[in-house]
Scaffold this active site. Structure first.
Site, PDB file in Angstrom:
ATOM      1  N   ARG A 160      20.654 -10.803  -1.533  1.00 58.37           N
ATOM      2  CA  ARG A 160      20.395  -9.452  -1.006  1.00 58.37           C
ATOM      3  C   ARG A 160      20.846  -9.347   0.443  1.00 58.37           C
ATOM      4  O   ARG A 160      20.190  -8.726   1.282  1.00 58.37           O
ATOM      5  CB  ARG A 160      18.908  -9.088  -1.134  1.00 58.37           C
ATOM      6  CG  ARG A 160      18.359  -9.171  -2.541  1.00 58.37           C
ATOM      7  CD  ARG A 160      19.028  -8.181  -3.486  1.00 58.37           C
ATOM      8  NE  ARG A 160      18.480  -8.335  -4.833  1.00 58.37           N
ATOM      9  CZ  ARG A 160      18.991  -9.141  -5.769  1.00 58.37           C
ATOM     10  NH1 ARG A 160      20.083  -9.854  -5.508  1.00 58.37           N
ATOM     11  NH2 ARG A 160      18.438  -9.236  -6.968  1.00 58.37           N
ATOM     12  N   SER A 228      12.794  -2.043  -5.881  1.00 56.85           N
ATOM     13  CA  SER A 228      12.054  -3.255  -5.507  1.00 56.85           C
ATOM     14  C   SER A 228      11.850  -3.287  -3.998  1.00 56.85           C
ATOM     15  O   SER A 228      12.820  -3.291  -3.242  1.00 56.85           O
ATOM     16  CB  SER A 228      12.825  -4.502  -5.954  1.00 56.85           C
ATOM     17  OG  SER A 228      12.972  -4.502  -7.359  1.00 56.85           O
ATOM     18  N   GLU A 324      12.898  -6.099   0.832  1.00 54.78           N
ATOM     19  CA  GLU A 324      14.288  -5.886   0.414  1.00 54.78           C
ATOM     20  C   GLU A 324      14.765  -4.522   0.892  1.00 54.78           C
ATOM     21  O   GLU A 324      15.946  -4.327   1.184  1.00 54.78           O
ATOM     22  CB  GLU A 324      14.386  -5.965  -1.111  1.00 54.78           C
ATOM     23  CG  GLU A 324      15.782  -5.743  -1.654  1.00 54.78           C
ATOM     24  CD  GLU A 324      15.861  -5.943  -3.153  1.00 54.78           C
ATOM     25  OE1 GLU A 324      16.718  -5.296  -3.782  1.00 54.78           O
ATOM     26  OE2 GLU A 324      15.074  -6.741  -3.700  1.00 54.78           O
TER      27      GLU A 324
END
Length: 344
Positions: A160, A228, A324
């Protein structure tokens, strides 16, 4: 060039009421030089569909919304080379490549956002990451006023993560070129995909991914969210083994040598946080990894809820979760700790 009112509600899927001093929609590349010449000293933020953003405060600068569209394909012999403009919707690109008989992206179906946002986060799901297919990225360098070309290695992709994530307001992603091998291999190692069997087609994988995501993840058009909220944490193998002794059902996945990846949603759930809420913000009742706007949530509600989640998980498991979601304060990128400090 077109301008819109400064409200950012249409440009963040959390549906939070925030504003920007200026907002510009980029629809043609020909706008770039004019915009660059007229740039001032105020902060600049590039936005696609705002699906991975939390505006923690009003933005004291210009938000530039990327709406560049277009897809081209070339035959590279053993692969298809697909070049998509940064304003294209990511899921529509996945659907389009499958319809053209170019599989590979099916595990990444229904990830919200634009193509231009994909390399920033190095989006991933069900055992597949963008980095596996990304061949090149084209950006507009807002400091130098020129177009730059990046190889996959130049992008410094991580979990990520990418070089672009650490240079916010510097590079506007104009296009992404993907290499989809003609010798397609299914990736079936995660969750419900393993049940499909080794002979599963790309279309079957696509449908299973869509079904699973729709069952677990709330539609941001119905219940505001940014997907998320936390990354799946990575820990050393010894810590993962100790946690498995205490909680045998804990999902643990392979990571780089010496480390393991844990399921953040499971940790949040087991910490008793499903359904927890602060003001108008809540932990989703079906997927604990998602924080949602239950109606009338403020940025402060989300920040305090995220802090509560992080503290509870760390207290119970000794694992510190990292957001995230990209957080943007008054002058640009910020962190959960910084956002919380601004409230206190």
């Amino acid at each position: 060039m077109s301008t819109t009112p400064s409200s950012l509600i249409p440009f963040n899927t959390f549906g939070l009421e925030q504003s920007a001093r200026h907002l510009v929609v980029l629809e043609q590349r020909s706008q770039l030089q004019t915009l660059w010449r007229e740039r001032g000293e105020e902060p600049l933020l590039f936005v696609g569909e705002g699906s991975n953003l939390l505006f923690t405060a009003p933005f004291d600068g210009t938000v530039l919304v990327n709406r560049l569209t277009g897809i081209t394909v070339t035959d590279a012999g053993d692969a298809w080379r697909v070049r998509a403009e940064g304003g294209e919707n990511w899921h529509r690109l996945v659907c389009w490549t499958l319809a053209q008989g170019m599989p590979g992206l099916e595990n990444l179906a229904l990830i919200p956002g634009t193509v231009g946002a994909a390399p920033i986060q190095n989006i991933g799901a069900y055992g597949v990451e963008l980095a596996q297919f990304c061949e090149a990225v084209e950006s507009f360098d807002w400091q130098g006023g020129e177009i730059r070309h990046w190889s996959a290695a130049d992008c410094r992709f991580g979990y990520r993560d990418s070089v672009f994530k650490h240079e916010a307001g510097h590079h506007l992603i104009l296009s992404v070129t993907l290499r989809l091998p003609k010798a397609w291999q299914p990736v079936l190692g995660y969750g419900p995909l393993a049940e499909l069997g080794g002979q599963a087609s790309a279309q079957q994988i696509f449908e299973q991914v869509c079904t699973t995501r729709q069952a677990k993840l709330p539609d941001p058009k119905v219940l505001g969210n940014a997907g998320s909220f936390f990354k799946n944490p990575k820990v050393v193998q010894a810590q993962a083994q100790a946690l498995r002794l205490a909680w045998p059902e804990l999902p643990v996945f392979a990571a780089e040598p010496g480390r393991a990846k844990l399921a953040a949603g499971w940790l949040i759930d087991k910490a008793g946080l499903k359904g927890a809420r602060v003001g108008g913000a809540g932990v989703h009742v079906r997927q604990a990894l998602v924080l949602v706007n239950l109606g009338g949530a403020t940025a402060e509600d989300v920040i305090r809820l995220a802090t509560l989640v992080r503290e509870r998980v760390e207290q119970q498991f000794g694992v510190r979760l990292e957001p995230e979601v990209r957080m943007v304060g008054r002058r640009g990128e910020t962190s959960l700790d910084e956002a919380l400090a601004c409230l206190n």
